[in-house]
Design an enzyme around this catalytic site. Structure first.
Site, mmCIF file in Angstrom:
data_model
loop_
_atom_site.group_PDB
_atom_site.id
_atom_site.type_symbol
_atom_site.label_atom_id
_atom_site.label_comp_id
_atom_site.label_asym_id
_atom_site.label_seq_id
_atom_site.Cartn_x
_atom_site.Cartn_y
_atom_site.Cartn_z
ATOM 1 N N LYS A 20 42.533 13.121 11.153
ATOM 2 C CA LYS A 20 43.057 13.932 10.055
ATOM 3 C C LYS A 20 43.500 13.014 8.913
ATOM 4 O O LYS A 20 44.061 11.936 9.155
ATOM 5 C CB LYS A 20 44.238 14.751 10.585
ATOM 6 C CG LYS A 20 44.812 15.801 9.659
ATOM 7 C CD LYS A 20 45.901 16.564 10.419
ATOM 8 C CE LYS A 20 46.514 17.693 9.615
ATOM 9 N NZ LYS A 20 47.540 18.415 10.413
ATOM 10 N N SER A 53 46.921 23.184 10.511
ATOM 11 C CA SER A 53 46.393 22.473 9.366
ATOM 12 C C SER A 53 45.317 21.440 9.707
ATOM 13 O O SER A 53 44.643 20.923 8.813
ATOM 14 C CB SER A 53 47.527 21.774 8.619
ATOM 15 O OG SER A 53 48.191 20.835 9.465
ATOM 16 N N SER A 105 49.640 23.152 14.301
ATOM 17 C CA SER A 105 48.538 22.573 13.525
ATOM 18 C C SER A 105 47.512 21.827 14.353
ATOM 19 O O SER A 105 46.433 21.507 13.847
ATOM 20 C CB SER A 105 49.089 21.658 12.428
ATOM 21 O OG SER A 105 49.680 22.428 11.415
#
Length: 529
Positions: free
Chosen positions: A116, A191, A215
């Site tokens: 990420k 996310s 997330s």
């Protein structure tokens, strides 16, 4: 978007151009390896047996990124990545040479993964998905990135995220809208949606995400993957762009429980740069792989947290699959305990979110330590030499929905204050409530839907209240695939345990996974010829 697209195209073109050189596969006459559904454990076995090289793996993942990342054959494209690492092929070649010389760095030697884009990487920008931070260069690798590299992992790409990790639909001003490979009209969760979509589409073997409230787990559920939110304090957050310091965790997203265990082995443990990890001392097994046993559900008591089972028509699709998952667990030897409503726990969870209070303080501290700061951005608001949340909000270089939130959060009240102290008190009530509930019923874990609905259409919202028990308490939780709805949408079932119970959670999830085998790659990103 145009800036991001140009950057992505240049990096991908540079990486692909390197493959025009004679490859090991071409030199040996070997056919290309099919990487669809290939996990960490399988890639590791192929590499160790010399049936494939790291260069060959990287090249195949780059081919898939080139084929499916952007629009193709009537599909809009997965759009999971922000930056492809143009050094990945060179890294792979060096790791192959080390293997040929009889040296391996660790259990992930030569295995390509994605991370990420809020993990610091010294050789790539770390942007949090924001145009405002497109040129931000960290001083060094995040602790977890360093540990992954030490174990031999190749950082193939940085993945898109919901900007600043602030929601679950994974849209950002730099990365655009990531799409779900199981239905590209739908969002991938968030996310960490770019990481999950990339892994689901077989752009890499596995990935790393962050979880403040769902997330990791939500995108894992929406992409038919396994995702672990570790106990707060098990894994370092050093060098990870923060959302809320008392809630943030970082952990793996992968196609199997075994792969999650492998990544966990490489990343957990004390880090002096993150003092909360002192709690992990003496509480980490030699290897999490030792917990993986097909009989691990026998005799386990799992509490069915009924407050998190929805009843609307859309929610019922998830509820039915998770109820079926619980039946599968009981068939494997577990005892399911129906808990009934838990109003005290639900009230505490509703009052324990500290993101609004901590975000500005923690982000400003993270940015103050960053290298390569865009001077023009820092000059927008005082103190003029440092980038702050105020600078980012004033720049306007943020996706609109997140920009509104950032502007509202500039000038957050100083901490501590009475409202914040009350949220911390509610966290304590939540922790005590969960501990007491599990003790009262002699439970090994709680079970409930990871998220109450399947992935919704892009442009719509979705409730994600089920993230709260783990997110606000700091307890660990693991999402594992529970199957598909009638229209082919993935659903996840979540297991939550007491602090540092990751071995038990992994063991139970592994037994369930082996019994049900719900993992199926998406049809929209098939094998390449």
């Amino acid at each position: 978007m145009p800036v991001r697209r140009r950057l992505f195209a240049l990096l991908l073109a540079a990486a692909l151009s390197a493959t025009l050189l004679t490859s090991p596969a071409q030199a040996t006459g070997r056919p290309r390896v099919d990487v669809v559904g290939l996990g960490v454990a399988e890639a590791r076995a192929l590499l160790e047996s010399r049936r494939v090289t790291s260069v060959e793996l990287v090249r195949e993942y780059l081919r898939r990124i080139d084929a499916y990342e952007n629009a193709y054959a009537g599909q809009p494209g997965v759009n999971a990545l922000i930056t492809v690492n143009r050094r990945a092929l060179g890294d792979a070649a060096r790791l192959d040479a080390e293997r040929r010389a009889g040296r391996t760095r660790g259990p992930l030697h030569g295995v390509p993964i994605v991370v990420k884009d809020n993990f610091d990487t010294a050789d790539l920008p770390t942007t949090s998905g924001s145009l405002a931070l497109a040129d931000l260069r960290p001083r060094d690798d995040a602790t977890q990135i360093r540990r992954l590299r030490d174990a031999g992992a190749i950082i193939l790409a940085k993945a898109n995220l919901h900007e600043f990790a602030m929601n679950i639909t994974t849209i950002s001003s730099l990365g655009g809208q990531t799409r779900n490979p199981y239905d590209q009209r739908r969002h991938p969760g968030g996310s960490s949606g770019g990481t999950a979509a990339a892994v689901a589409a077989s752009f890499a073997t596995a990935g790393m995400g962050t979880d403040t409230c769902g997330s990791i787990r939500i995108p894992a559920a929406h992409n038919n993957l396994v995702g672990l939110r570790p106990t707060l304090g098990l894994s370092s957050r050093d060098g990870v762009a923060p959302l809320a310091g008392t809630q943030d965790t970082a952990g793996p997203i992968a196609g199997s429980v075994r792969d999650v265990a492998l990544l966990l082995d490489a990343t957990v443990g004390y880090d002096r740069e993150d003092p909360v990890t002192a709690a992990s001392t003496g509480r980490i097994p030699r290897s999490y792989l030792g917990a993986l046993n097909e009989k691990s559900l026998r005799g386990k008591r799992i509490g069915v947290f009924s407050d998190y089972f929805g009843s609307t028509p859309s929610e019922q699709r998830t509820t039915g699959l998770v109820r079926a998952a619980i039946a599968d667990m009981t068939a494997a030897g577990a005892h399911a305990v129906e808990l009934g409503p838990q109003p005290e726990i639900m009230t505490a969870a509703a009052g324990a979110n500290r993101v609004r209070d901590e975000f500005e303080r923690d982000l400003d501290a993270y940015l103050a330590d960053a290298n390569g700061k865009p001077r023009e951005l820092a000059r927008l608001e005082p103190p003029y030499r440092e980038i702050t949340l105020a600078d980012i909000a004033t720049s306007g270089q943020v996706t609109p929905s997140v920009l509104t939130t950032l502007r509202n959060w500039v000038g957050s009240p100083a901490l501590p204050n009475p409202a914040y102290e009350e949220k911390l008190r509610q966290r304590g009530i939540l922790q005590a409530g969960l501990t007491g509930l599990m003790a009262e019923h002699d439970l090994d874990a709680l079970v409930y839907p990871t998220i109450s609905e399947p992935p919704t259409m892009i442009g719509t919202s979705q409730s994600y209240l089920n993230c709260r028990l783990a997110g606000y308490s700091g307890f660990p939780a693991l999402s594992v695939p529970a199957g598909f709805t009638a229209d082919g949408l993935p659903v996840g079932v979540e297991l939550l345990g007491p602090p540092f119970s990751e071995p038990d959670l992994l063991g139970m999830a592994y037994a369930y996974e082996q019994r049900t085998a719900h993992r199926t790659p998406p049809a929209s990103t098939p094998p390449l010829g």
